[in-house]
Scaffold this active site. Structure first.
Site, PDB file in Angstrom:
ATOM      1  N   SER A  64       0.938  -1.271   0.008  1.00 22.15           N
ATOM      2  CA  SER A  64      -0.013   0.197  -0.032  1.00 22.15           C
ATOM      3  C   SER A  64       0.831   1.197  -0.015  1.00 22.15           C
ATOM      4  CB  SER A  64      -1.180  -0.045   1.107  1.00 22.15           C
ATOM      5  OG  SER A  64      -2.096  -0.700   0.943  1.00 22.15           O
ATOM      6  N   LYS A  67       0.376   3.214  -3.117  1.00 19.13           N
ATOM      7  CA  LYS A  67      -0.602   4.221  -3.355  1.00 19.13           C
ATOM      8  C   LYS A  67      -0.248   5.638  -3.378  1.00 19.13           C
ATOM      9  CE  LYS A  67      -3.722   0.864  -1.175  1.00 19.13           C
ATOM     10  NZ  LYS A  67      -4.546   0.451   0.050  1.00 19.13           N
ATOM     11  N   TYR A 189      -3.375  -2.540 -10.470  1.00 20.35           N
ATOM     12  CA  TYR A 189      -3.347  -2.451  -9.106  1.00 20.35           C
ATOM     13  C   TYR A 189      -2.384  -3.400  -8.530  1.00 20.35           C
ATOM     14  CZ  TYR A 189      -4.772  -2.068  -4.367  1.00 20.35           C
ATOM     15  OH  TYR A 189      -5.107  -1.914  -2.562  1.00 20.35           O
ATOM     16  N   TYR A 241      -4.108   2.875   7.782  1.00 20.12           N
ATOM     17  CA  TYR A 241      -5.486   2.136   7.866  1.00 20.12           C
ATOM     18  C   TYR A 241      -6.009   2.623   8.918  1.00 20.12           C
ATOM     19  CZ  TYR A 241      -2.327  -0.925   5.203  1.00 20.12           C
ATOM     20  OH  TYR A 241      -1.527  -1.523   4.062  1.00 20.12           O
ATOM     21  N   VAL A 259       1.444  -3.844   3.931  1.00 20.88           N
ATOM     22  CA  VAL A 259       1.064  -4.929   4.674  1.00 20.88           C
ATOM     23  C   VAL A 259       2.394  -5.851   4.255  1.00 20.88           C
ATOM     24  CG1 VAL A 259      -1.230  -5.224   4.689  1.00 20.88           C
ATOM     25  CG2 VAL A 259      -0.146  -6.208   2.846  1.00 20.88           C
TER      26      VAL A 259
END
Length: 305
Positions: A64, A67, A189, A241, A259
């Site tokens: 992540s 992102k 993605y 998160y 993660v």
């Protein structure tokens, strides 16, 4: 500020026991095989000094954290228009939750939960004819390292276990908030999340945010000062998160976790720091990583607050 080498070496030794707690992200089979006891800490300054300890040059799947790069690429092209497709608020729900999308008409809360990242990826496909190549080139420039690649084994593992993300994308497509073919969006993605970087690469790549949108490696302006500020604000409020508030309370820096066990954050105008320890807590954040960051900002007596 105290001698950074001494600080991170001390913190490294202090957090070794935390690297043995938690568990790796076993819902992605390729990540389940990673040695959970690896640990690295790297600090880069805007003077381009580097301080590192542990497994700092070992590439790992950034997940992540990617992102932030995709968001930067899209924000630099679309500006404020971006926020008609994705929100800017913390979600308070797990990163792969479907719940909020139903009553918020397919507009994800922020670009760092999976639904929001899928919208950003969809826009990336609209804006760049070869999005996977463009993203990799962007990351390489920020890190000053052309030897950064996708881990295709991780990408394939993610694609084979992407049912929830497929559901998120199709649901948003039903609201008109995904424009491209869902299979294409998921492919880009999954590759985005599979980018393999070391802690050394990560710390260097985030100097652009510490430097108000200018890459200090080559002087290129990547983001306007306003865009850099706004992306930093999103990292501070949504980057971890549904543990983002606790990270802000304990650490006080904008940053992003993944993660794969990586965490990277920065002090505006000063430095960046990256930590890698694959063992995660129940929120999907590195246990040793958070401990290292809390000790660091306490030791150097500096944060954004």
């Amino acid at each position: 500020m105290k001698d950074l080498r001494d600080v991170i070496e001390r913190i490294y030794n202090e957090v070794i026991p935390f690297s043995k707690q938690g568990k790796v992200a076993d819902y992605i089979p390729a990540l389940a095989e990673v040695n959970p006891e690896q640990l690295a800490i790297v600090v880069d300054t805007l003077d381009l000094e580097k301080f590192k300890v542990g497994d700092s040059e070992v590439p790992f799947s950034i997940q992540s954290i990617s992102k932030v790069y995709a968001l930067s690429m899209v924000a630099s092209r679309l500006g404020e228009e971006l926020w008609t497709s994705v929100g800017r608020e913390p979600s308070g729900n797990p990163f792969n939750s479907l719940v909020q999308l139903e009553y918020e008409q397919g507009i994800p809360r922020n670009p760092f939960i999976n639904a929001g990242a899928l919208v950003v990826t969809d826009l990336l496909i609209d804006l760049y004819p070869r999005p996977k190549e463009a993203l990799l080139e962007f990351v390489r420039k920020l890190a000053g390292n052309d030897d950064i690649y996708y881990d295709h084994r991780v990408a394939n593992s993610e694609r084979q276990n992407a049912d929830r993300n497929m559901a998120l994308a199709y649901f948003m497509k039903s609201f008109g908030n995904i424009h491209n073919d869902v299979e294409t969006v998921i492919d880009v993605y999954c590759h985005q999340c599979s980018i393999a970087m070391s802690c050394s690469d990560l710390a260097r790549s985030f100097l652009v945010f510490a430097n108000k949108g200018v890459n200090p490696l080559n002087g290129e302006r990547v983001l306007t000062e306003s865009q850099s500020k706004r992306i930093g604000a999103l990292m501070a409020t949504c980057g971890f998160y549904d543990e983002s508030g606790d990270f802000a309370y304990r650490v006080g820096l904008p940053g992003k976790s993944g993660v794969g066990g990586g965490i990277v954050a920065y002090m505006p105008g000063k430095l960046t720091m990256a930590v890698w320890s694959p063992a995660l807590n129940s929120y999907g954040n590195s246990i040793a990583g958070i401990e290292a960051f809390e000790r660091f900002t306490t030791s150097v007596k500096s944060s954004i607050f």
